[in-house]
Design an enzyme around this catalytic site. Sequence first.
Site, short mmCIF file in Angstrom:
data_model
loop_
_atom_site.label_atom_id
_atom_site.label_comp_id
_atom_site.label_asym_id
_atom_site.label_seq_id
_atom_site.Cartn_x
_atom_site.Cartn_y
_atom_site.Cartn_z
N LYS A 6 4.45 -15.23 2.79
CA LYS A 6 4.44 -16.02 1.09
C LYS A 6 5.82 -15.93 0.75
O LYS A 6 6.24 -15.36 -0.17
CB LYS A 6 3.78 -15.02 0.30
CG LYS A 6 3.45 -15.47 -1.16
CD LYS A 6 2.34 -16.70 -1.00
CE LYS A 6 2.22 -17.25 -2.35
NZ LYS A 6 1.31 -18.50 -2.75
N ASP A 51 -5.09 -7.48 5.95
CA ASP A 51 -6.24 -6.91 5.49
C ASP A 51 -7.28 -7.93 4.89
O ASP A 51 -8.46 -7.96 5.61
CB ASP A 51 -5.93 -5.98 4.27
CG ASP A 51 -7.08 -5.01 3.97
OD1 ASP A 51 -8.31 -5.20 4.63
OD2 ASP A 51 -7.13 -4.39 2.88
N ASP A 68 -10.47 -9.75 7.50
CA ASP A 68 -11.99 -9.72 6.77
C ASP A 68 -12.56 -11.04 6.73
O ASP A 68 -13.98 -11.42 7.05
CB ASP A 68 -12.28 -8.97 5.51
CG ASP A 68 -12.48 -7.53 5.62
OD1 ASP A 68 -12.39 -7.07 6.80
OD2 ASP A 68 -13.25 -6.87 4.91
N ASP A 110 -1.84 -18.40 1.31
CA ASP A 110 -2.90 -18.91 0.69
C ASP A 110 -3.37 -20.29 1.35
O ASP A 110 -4.51 -20.49 1.38
CB ASP A 110 -2.39 -19.57 -0.74
CG ASP A 110 -1.01 -19.96 -0.70
OD1 ASP A 110 -0.47 -20.00 0.47
OD2 ASP A 110 -0.38 -20.54 -1.70
N TYR A 159 0.81 -1.30 -0.07
CA TYR A 159 -0.16 0.00 0.05
C TYR A 159 0.78 1.34 -0.26
O TYR A 159 0.48 2.45 -0.20
CB TYR A 159 -0.93 0.05 1.31
CG TYR A 159 -1.91 -1.23 1.29
CD1 TYR A 159 -2.71 -1.53 0.29
CD2 TYR A 159 -2.07 -2.05 2.42
CE1 TYR A 159 -3.43 -2.58 0.02
CE2 TYR A 159 -2.89 -2.87 2.38
CZ TYR A 159 -3.67 -3.18 1.27
OH TYR A 159 -4.66 -4.39 1.40
#
Length: 359
Positions: free
Chosen positions: A194, A250, A254, A226, A138
């Site tokens: 990752k 993020d 959620d 994943d 970001y």
Amino acid sequence: MKIAVLAGDGIGPEIMAEALKVLDVLRRDGLKIETESALVGGAAYDEYGHPLPAATLQLAQQSDAVLFGSVGGPKYDALPREHRPEKAILGLRKECDFFANLRPANVFPELADASTLKPEIIAGLDIMIIRELTGDIYFGEPRGITGHRGVNGELGNRVGINTMHYTEAQIRRIIHVGFKTARQRNKRLCSIDKMNVLEAMQLWRDIAIEIAPEYPDVELTHMLVDNAAMQLIRNPKQFDVMVAGNMFGDILSDEASMLTGSIGMLPSASLDAAGKGLYEPIHGSAPDIAGKGIANPLAQILSAAMMMRYTFNLPDVAARIETAVRKALASGLRTGDIAKANEAKASTQQMGDAVVSFL
Ligand code: NAD
């Protein structure tokens, strides 16, 4: 305890009123709580032309904690980005250096059937997802869109670029929050990365491994993001605390929150290095139900409980509030978002009053 109260827009003021009643009870019981309110978000834009006026920011900076409602609404959707109500949260996070986002996902036994998953998979679920807020894709440079759009049917050569960027300091401080949080809970930390394809995430894993010996009482495991996304659905109760970078956190937070099936129930915290924090429900300003007195105030009340635990170091007080919430649910009270079709629906105020009476 100096608390800045920023109720915001939509249902914010309605649910904040109930959380303030809870603080009043604690005050009557002898806790030295001082609250001061200020406008934020669209309400502040209407009054001062800015979603985070200097006076509001100053109040937040001078307080020990910020109890935040929610901001935004259709009225403000056409404003330029820098004046949008949501900018207030980003501004507070940046100016106060709230770098650690703590999002619990727990399922009250009374609400186990609100989830889309089978009750036995999620009944008793109690996990904490920690998301880093200041680094990652970001904010990393270079970023942008380069090249040209094709003309006359020719293929263009545009390239969209964002960069996953993490410094050692950023990773270290969030991994420490992960370990410390695990220490207060069931002493298991799962670090999400990752590393199989991303160098930034190799660094993440290396640093987590380097820090681990400082917390011999906490078990550290690693999981690729994943797989973590899959495991959260398959068997979420295997986790205690998960720590992840900004983007993976993020998405996973959620996903985890929706395991519980009730957006009106979930609090969150954003903390700085000294434990000062901003506490808010994960939901937005719910313009569709604002002003009707039917919003669920429990996420706001549970945000106040988190504030007692993480900023004021009063786990017993936090547990008292959480127990009162549990008892209000056990008494059968349900706001519209958590009621079944045939159940009577409680108002925001009735739910708040019930929590206060059990408290
Ligand atoms: P939302 O979370 O406001 O609402 C989504 C749905 O959940 C709605 O149907 C709403 O009625 C319901 N809901 C949410 N909270 C509830 C509660 N406490 N009790 C009962 N029902 C509840 O998300 P949205 O509709 O996508 O966004 C509305 C506005 O809120 C937008 O302007 C958005 O930008 C803003 N927003 C703000 C925050 C924040 O302040 N941190 C977070 C998310 C969205």
